[in-house]
Design a protein around this motif. Structure first.
Motif, short mmCIF file in Angstrom:
data_model
loop_
_atom_site.label_atom_id
_atom_site.label_comp_id
_atom_site.label_asym_id
_atom_site.label_seq_id
_atom_site.Cartn_x
_atom_site.Cartn_y
_atom_site.Cartn_z
N ASP A 129 0.85 -1.19 0.00
CA ASP A 129 0.00 0.00 0.00
C ASP A 129 0.88 1.24 0.00
OD1 ASP A 129 -2.28 1.57 0.14
OD2 ASP A 129 -2.25 1.63 2.33
N GLY A 130 0.80 2.03 -1.04
CA GLY A 130 1.61 3.24 -1.12
C GLY A 130 1.72 3.72 -2.55
N ALA A 131 1.99 5.01 -2.70
CA ALA A 131 2.09 5.61 -4.03
C ALA A 131 3.33 5.10 -4.76
CB ALA A 131 2.15 7.13 -3.90
N VAL A 132 3.18 4.87 -6.05
CA VAL A 132 4.28 4.42 -6.91
C VAL A 132 4.09 5.03 -8.30
CG1 VAL A 132 5.29 2.46 -8.15
CG2 VAL A 132 4.75 2.23 -5.72
N ILE A 133 5.19 5.46 -8.91
CA ILE A 133 5.19 5.81 -10.32
C ILE A 133 5.84 4.66 -11.07
CG2 ILE A 133 6.12 7.37 -12.09
CD1 ILE A 133 5.95 9.62 -9.98
N CYS A 134 5.09 4.02 -11.94
CA CYS A 134 5.60 2.88 -12.70
C CYS A 134 5.99 3.34 -14.10
CB CYS A 134 4.54 1.78 -12.78
SG CYS A 134 5.08 0.33 -13.72
N ILE A 135 7.21 2.99 -14.50
CA ILE A 135 7.71 3.34 -15.82
C ILE A 135 7.87 2.07 -16.65
CG2 ILE A 135 9.62 4.35 -17.13
CD1 ILE A 135 8.11 6.42 -15.51
N THR A 136 7.37 2.11 -17.87
CA THR A 136 7.57 0.99 -18.78
C THR A 136 7.90 1.54 -20.16
OG1 THR A 136 6.68 -1.13 -19.53
CG2 THR A 136 5.14 0.74 -19.46
N THR A 203 0.51 5.09 -10.52
CA THR A 203 0.28 5.57 -11.89
C THR A 203 1.39 5.09 -12.80
OG1 THR A 203 -0.19 7.53 -13.22
CG2 THR A 203 1.49 7.76 -11.53
N ALA A 204 1.06 4.86 -14.06
CA ALA A 204 2.02 4.28 -15.00
C ALA A 204 2.21 5.16 -16.23
CB ALA A 204 1.56 2.89 -15.43
N PHE A 205 3.47 5.22 -16.69
CA PHE A 205 3.83 5.97 -17.89
C PHE A 205 4.61 5.06 -18.83
CE2 PHE A 205 3.47 9.18 -14.62
CZ PHE A 205 2.96 10.31 -15.25
N VAL A 206 4.34 5.19 -20.12
CA VAL A 206 5.20 4.58 -21.15
C VAL A 206 6.13 5.69 -21.62
CG1 VAL A 206 5.26 3.35 -23.34
CG2 VAL A 206 3.30 3.06 -21.81
N LEU A 207 7.44 5.54 -21.37
CA LEU A 207 8.34 6.69 -21.50
C LEU A 207 9.49 6.43 -22.48
CD1 LEU A 207 8.06 9.45 -20.09
CD2 LEU A 207 9.99 8.81 -18.66
N ASP A 208 9.15 6.01 -23.68
CA ASP A 208 10.19 5.83 -24.69
C ASP A 208 9.80 6.48 -26.01
OD1 ASP A 208 8.11 4.17 -25.32
OD2 ASP A 208 9.31 2.37 -25.64
N GLN A 209 8.95 7.51 -25.93
CA GLN A 209 8.49 8.20 -27.13
C GLN A 209 8.89 9.67 -27.11
OE1 GLN A 209 4.26 6.90 -26.68
NE2 GLN A 209 4.42 6.48 -28.86
N THR A 240 6.48 15.03 -5.19
CA THR A 240 5.68 14.27 -4.23
C THR A 240 6.49 13.26 -3.41
OG1 THR A 240 5.14 12.56 -5.88
CG2 THR A 240 3.67 14.47 -5.76
N GLY A 241 7.77 13.09 -3.76
CA GLY A 241 8.59 12.11 -3.05
C GLY A 241 8.22 10.67 -3.35
N THR A 242 7.60 10.44 -4.50
CA THR A 242 7.12 9.10 -4.85
C THR A 242 8.23 8.27 -5.50
OG1 THR A 242 4.93 10.03 -5.26
CG2 THR A 242 5.37 7.83 -6.16
N PRO A 243 8.43 7.03 -5.07
CA PRO A 243 9.43 6.17 -5.71
C PRO A 243 9.02 5.78 -7.12
CG PRO A 243 8.16 4.91 -4.11
CD PRO A 243 7.75 6.34 -3.94
N VAL A 244 10.02 5.54 -7.96
CA VAL A 244 9.80 5.14 -9.35
C VAL A 244 10.20 3.68 -9.51
CG1 VAL A 244 10.45 5.58 -11.75
CG2 VAL A 244 10.28 7.49 -10.14
N TYR A 245 9.29 2.87 -10.05
CA TYR A 245 9.57 1.46 -10.32
C TYR A 245 9.54 1.23 -11.83
CZ TYR A 245 9.24 -0.13 -5.46
OH TYR A 245 9.49 -0.34 -4.12
N PHE A 246 10.29 0.22 -12.26
CA PHE A 246 10.40 -0.10 -13.68
C PHE A 246 9.84 -1.49 -13.93
CE2 PHE A 246 13.49 3.05 -12.63
CZ PHE A 246 13.48 3.93 -13.71
N GLY A 247 8.79 -1.58 -14.76
CA GLY A 247 8.16 -2.86 -15.04
C GLY A 247 8.07 -3.11 -16.54
N PHE A 248 8.30 -4.37 -16.93
CA PHE A 248 8.27 -4.73 -18.35
C PHE A 248 7.61 -6.10 -18.51
CE2 PHE A 248 11.96 -2.10 -17.50
CZ PHE A 248 11.83 -1.08 -18.44
N SER A 249 6.86 -6.24 -19.60
CA SER A 249 6.15 -7.49 -19.89
C SER A 249 6.87 -8.18 -21.05
CB SER A 249 4.69 -7.19 -20.26
OG SER A 249 4.03 -8.36 -20.63
N ILE A 250 7.49 -9.32 -20.76
CA ILE A 250 8.34 -10.01 -21.74
C ILE A 250 7.62 -11.23 -22.29
CG2 ILE A 250 10.60 -11.04 -22.13
CD1 ILE A 250 10.63 -8.07 -21.26
#
Length: 324
Positions: A129-136, A203-209, A240-250
């Motif tokens: 439980d907690g805020a996360v910014i997910c990058i893919t 929240t999630a962002f696709v960040l390669d564009q 916001t001090g939110t940690p950034v996580y990196f997730g990928f679907s292979i």
């Protein structure tokens, strides 16, 4: 005269879009009802066949993909190796698009059967439980990544550009939200995102564009080439001090997906507004470095056929920079 030519081109593009719109809408509705009925093996077979065919046709995606591969790998990979990467990339993208529809039928069961999370402490921490910014990135199925994450219990909102065809946009949002994910339109999303993060949402962002500077883009190194990308995730993380996580679907050989959460970043504590630009620049570069590392690990699963690199007026670009 150049201004007149641009106006004429814009008018022609508008006419083409208007003519194409009903056919696009009909196509998406047709796929929505037919693709979910196909057996999994047929979906995978069709996607691989599409990749094989696309590599042999004089289409824009093939041309753009080979230019991108040349720009990134130069002589370090042979032409045959680059074509093999592109063929798998095109097949993977086709499968991703098919799977938006295929997983819409009995999504809980189909995701349970075909999608797994790599067991790791990072995965467990991400779902706390907690805020996360997910990058893919546009790697494997970024669509399934969001759906499977929401199905597992994460209060996830993903940022998506609005499709100009309203029928297509409505169909896509409906399918993407089937497992509990929330889709937030890219335009005007900042206030909504800040509110969500303060309420411990993810929240999630696709960040390669490419993101133009006038739309909040900043220039960083991406796969060894300068690219303008959105500064929004880094700015949100710092504010916001939110940690950034990196997730990928292979993708795997069975037609399933393995979701990896590869790394996390903790932004520095917010000090003052004057530090904002420099810290956001550094944090965005760290984000792109991690995406680049994943692309080098699995180049065949990344979307090479998109115009990721675009020149800006007054920019200084290396000779290897792709020219679309």
């Amino acid at each position: 005269m150049p201004t007149l030519k641009r106006k004429i081109k814009r008018i022609i593009r508008k006419i083409r879009r208007a003519v194409r719109r009903p056919f696009e809408a009909a196509g998406y509705v047709f796929l929505k009802w037919t693709i979910p009925l196909l057996p999994r093996r047929m979906v995978i077979g069709l996607a691989r066949f599409a990749g094989w065919v696309a590599l042999r046709l004089p289409i824009r995606e093939r041309e753009v993909g080979l230019k991108n591969l040349d720009a990134v790998f130069g002589d370090s990979k042979s032409t045959a190796e680059k074509k093999a990467i592109l063929a798998t990339s095109l097949a993977t993208f086709t499968q991703t698009m098919f799977d938006v529809f295929w997983f819409s039928k009995n999504p809980a069961k189909r995701i349970a059967d075909f999608v797994t999370f790599d067991p790791s402490p990072l995965v467990e921490r991400f779902f706390e439980d907690g805020a996360v910014i997910c990058i893919t990135a546009h790697m494997g199925s970024w669509e399934i990544l969001g759906q499977a994450t929401a199905l597992r219990g994460a209060d996830l909102a993903s940022i998506a550009a609005t499709v100009k065809n309203r029928t297509v946009d409505r169909v896509l949002i409906e399918l993407r939200e089937k497992t509990g994910q929330t889709i937030i339109p890219q335009k005007g999303a900042l206030k909504t995102l800040i509110s969500r993060l303060r309420k411990k949402g993810k929240t999630a962002f696709v960040l390669d564009q490419h993101t133009a500077p006038e739309n909040g883009g900043i220039t960083v190194d991406f796969l060894g080439l300068p690219m303008s990308v959105s500064a929004a995730p880094a700015a949100l993380a710092y504010r916001t001090g939110t940690p950034v996580y990196f997730g990928f679907s292979i993708p795997d050989s069975t037609g399933g997906y393995r979701i990896e959460i590869t790394d996390s970043l903790k932004p520095p504590a917010f000090q003052k507004e004057a530090d904002m630009d420099g810290i956001v620049q550094q944090l965005t570069q760290k984000i792109e470095d991690r995406i680049s590392a994943q692309i080098h690990k699995y180049p065949q699963f990344w979307l090479w056929s998109y115009k990721h690199w675009r020149r800006q007026a007054g920019g200084n670009y290396p000779a290897s920079y792709p020219d679309y």
